[in-house]
Design a protein around this motif. Sequence first.
Motif, PDB file in Angstrom:
ATOM      1  N   GLY A 144       0.804  -1.219   0.000  1.00 34.89           N
ATOM      2  CA  GLY A 144       0.000   0.000   0.000  1.00 34.89           C
ATOM      3  C   GLY A 144       0.839   1.272   0.000  1.00 34.89           C
ATOM      4  N   PRO A 145       1.724   1.457   0.988  1.00 38.26           N
ATOM      5  CA  PRO A 145       2.555   2.669   0.990  1.00 38.26           C
ATOM      6  C   PRO A 145       3.524   2.734  -0.180  1.00 38.26           C
ATOM      7  N   ALA A 146       3.960   1.568  -0.673  1.00 40.76           N
ATOM      8  CA  ALA A 146       4.848   1.567  -1.838  1.00 40.76           C
ATOM      9  C   ALA A 146       4.141   2.178  -3.045  1.00 40.76           C
ATOM     10  N   GLY A 147       2.845   1.881  -3.195  1.00 40.70           N
ATOM     11  CA  GLY A 147       2.073   2.456  -4.295  1.00 40.70           C
ATOM     12  C   GLY A 147       1.928   3.960  -4.173  1.00 40.70           C
ATOM     13  N   LEU A 148       1.747   4.445  -2.952  1.00 38.29           N
ATOM     14  CA  LEU A 148       1.634   5.885  -2.739  1.00 38.29           C
ATOM     15  C   LEU A 148       2.962   6.590  -2.973  1.00 38.29           C
ATOM     16  N   LEU A 149       4.050   6.020  -2.470  1.00 34.36           N
ATOM     17  CA  LEU A 149       5.373   6.620  -2.655  1.00 34.36           C
ATOM     18  C   LEU A 149       5.745   6.685  -4.132  1.00 34.36           C
ATOM     19  N   ALA A 150       5.334   5.671  -4.891  1.00 36.74           N
ATOM     20  CA  ALA A 150       5.643   5.655  -6.321  1.00 36.74           C
ATOM     21  C   ALA A 150       4.977   6.821  -7.045  1.00 36.74           C
ATOM     22  N   LYS A 151       3.849   7.308  -6.521  1.00 39.48           N
ATOM     23  CA  LYS A 151       3.162   8.435  -7.141  1.00 39.48           C
ATOM     24  C   LYS A 151       3.853   9.768  -6.858  1.00 39.48           C
ATOM     25  N   VAL A 159       6.794   0.928  -7.803  1.00 38.18           N
ATOM     26  CA  VAL A 159       6.217   0.213  -6.659  1.00 38.18           C
ATOM     27  C   VAL A 159       7.136  -0.900  -6.169  1.00 38.18           C
ATOM     28  N   ARG A 160       7.741  -1.644  -7.082  1.00 39.23           N
ATOM     29  CA  ARG A 160       8.588  -2.766  -6.678  1.00 39.23           C
ATOM     30  C   ARG A 160       9.841  -2.294  -5.959  1.00 39.23           C
ATOM     31  N   TRP A 162      10.167   0.537  -4.219  1.00 38.50           N
ATOM     32  CA  TRP A 162       9.756   1.009  -2.895  1.00 38.50           C
ATOM     33  C   TRP A 162       9.391  -0.157  -1.974  1.00 38.50           C
ATOM     34  N   THR A 163       8.849  -1.214  -2.538  1.00 43.88           N
ATOM     35  CA  THR A 163       8.538  -2.399  -1.730  1.00 43.88           C
ATOM     36  C   THR A 163       9.800  -2.973  -1.103  1.00 43.88           C
ATOM     37  N   VAL A 164      10.863  -3.044  -1.879  1.00 47.66           N
ATOM     38  CA  VAL A 164      12.138  -3.566  -1.363  1.00 47.66           C
ATOM     39  C   VAL A 164      12.709  -2.626  -0.297  1.00 47.66           C
ATOM     40  N   ILE A 165      12.623  -1.318  -0.528  1.00 55.29           N
ATOM     41  CA  ILE A 165      13.142  -0.349   0.448  1.00 55.29           C
ATOM     42  C   ILE A 165      12.392  -0.471   1.774  1.00 55.29           C
ATOM     43  N   ILE A 166      11.063  -0.546   1.688  1.00 53.62           N
ATOM     44  CA  ILE A 166      10.255  -0.687   2.902  1.00 53.62           C
ATOM     45  C   ILE A 166      10.556  -2.007   3.593  1.00 53.62           C
ATOM     46  N   LEU A 167      10.768  -3.049   2.803  1.00 53.09           N
ATOM     47  CA  LEU A 167      11.090  -4.363   3.360  1.00 53.09           C
ATOM     48  C   LEU A 167      12.392  -4.307   4.160  1.00 53.09           C
ATOM     49  N   CYS A 168      13.371  -3.556   3.671  1.00 50.72           N
ATOM     50  CA  CYS A 168      14.643  -3.420   4.387  1.00 50.72           C
ATOM     51  C   CYS A 168      14.435  -2.735   5.742  1.00 50.72           C
ATOM     52  N   TYR A 169      13.574  -1.713   5.752  1.00 45.45           N
ATOM     53  CA  TYR A 169      13.258  -1.060   7.036  1.00 45.45           C
ATOM     54  C   TYR A 169      12.562  -2.044   7.965  1.00 45.45           C
ATOM     55  N   TYR A 170      11.630  -2.821   7.437  1.00 47.71           N
ATOM     56  CA  TYR A 170      10.917  -3.807   8.259  1.00 47.71           C
ATOM     57  C   TYR A 170      11.895  -4.809   8.871  1.00 47.71           C
ATOM     58  N   SER A 386       3.667 -10.440  -1.800  1.00 43.18           N
ATOM     59  CA  SER A 386       3.401  -9.093  -2.305  1.00 43.18           C
ATOM     60  C   SER A 386       3.150  -9.066  -3.815  1.00 43.18           C
ATOM     61  N   PHE A 387       3.493 -10.142  -4.524  1.00 41.38           N
ATOM     62  CA  PHE A 387       3.258 -10.211  -5.968  1.00 41.38           C
ATOM     63  C   PHE A 387       1.809 -10.577  -6.291  1.00 41.38           C
ATOM     64  N   ILE A 388       1.054 -11.053  -5.287  1.00 44.03           N
ATOM     65  CA  ILE A 388      -0.348 -11.401  -5.500  1.00 44.03           C
ATOM     66  C   ILE A 388      -1.170 -10.123  -5.589  1.00 44.03           C
TER      67      ILE A 388
END
Length: 502
Positions: A144-151, A159-160, A162-170, A386-388
Amino acid sequence: MVTFFVALAILIGGYFVYGSLVEKIFKPTDNPTPAMVNPDGVDYVPIPAAKAFLIQLLNIAGLGPIFGAISGAMWGPSVYIWIVFGTLLAGAVHDFTAGMLSERNDGASISEVTGKYLGPVMHNVMRVFSVILLVLVGVVFMVGPAGLLAKLTPDWLNVRVWTVIILCYYFLATLLPIDKIIGKVYPFFGILLILMAFGIIIGTMVHSGERPMMEMTLKNLYPGNVDGTGVRPIWPLMFITVACGAISGFHATQSPIVSRCIKSEKEGRKIFYGAMVAEGIIALIWASAAVAFFWNKDGSGTGLSALKAIGGGNSSSVYDMCVALLGKVGGPIALLGVIVCPITSGDTAFRSARMTIFDWFKLDEKNIKVRLGAAIPLLLIGYGISFINYNVVWRYFSWSNQTLAMIVLWAGAVYLASNYENKNRCWVAACPATFMSAVSITYLMYAPECFNLGAKGATGLTISYTVGIVAAVVFLGIFLFTAYRNPKASLERQKKIVIGRK
């Protein structure tokens, strides 16, 4: 906008009135908390009440009170009733119950707590169920946040990426002691969250001449027959869709994180009950803003069809609302607040999954290698999911979420019936548990991702309602038979079950 302010007043007043009643039922004591008895510098870390409240709020206020509330707005202003009374009578009771039961059982994760009060079969079911739900939550609050950040960023930051970046923080938030990252960055995130909420409601008021807030009506305003499915019923679909904005089982997995950090039981109402009321206010703001923004968009009374056409509450609808209501400067600021909500829930979702596994197998949370061994597989599984399709993941998350809330409320009812002389204290949890049982089972029967009886039209809906209500009555009967029949025996069984750290 009279309805909005009345609903807001009820939420705030309910915290003081009904919240105080719930607190008196649980009778907070001066007994030392797990954080004070045996701090470990990782999960059991004493923190001030104000910071504990902020962590709890940011833990639970993910996409639910935003995406879920916006999607719930497709049914019209009737969503306000569920947000307000669901929050006060069910959601906040649920969160407070989960926090107090965990705190009184050495900060144990919710699967261990429910196992103690509902028996060994439910114990193992909850262990598996909790981990699956938490991974789904982590995925929802990562994509969800990855989609917003991509905008908001250049095209190469898609999106992909940002997903990896957020995953690293997690990964870091899951692995490191709670006061090293979460305790440091949450105050800043809290400011963004507050700015976002105030910005959206002020923007909605400023544009009230163009897009006025709708006043209360119980009419089902869901856009009907646009895609051949007809009008979707308020019960149970809206109750599941709103999810975290009214009640959320995910919160029960988060409360133990803070129960391991509070300094006194008497802080429980402010932290657990109070944070849920604050989330209810956030959901109310987004639901009322969405109804106003989309309902009046084309001036013909069919604006909610536009919301349905873009998939309800998602990054597109949030982006459109923020920019239109707050402009090119205020819009991105509000979006940052929206982005913060899911990230600060996703990080603790994976952390809570790690804690659940550690409690399950009695692992040593102080051992960094052991923490790595649990964190890495969880995050890799989350990345794969996350690919689903996002909407599919959200639907399964929503039902799992409310089902977990039902189970936790039943555990709380058993605890109250077994541990206090006045067994009638249990009704504060048993009533919402019965209600959520009906909601969850009805949805299980009706929804397309479940048994899909909704495809059979009115007949399928009737069957779904009947099965849901009958199941709720059966659950209540089982509870009454076991809790009122011999509560002392139940209490003795619970005393023999010691959970927590070795």
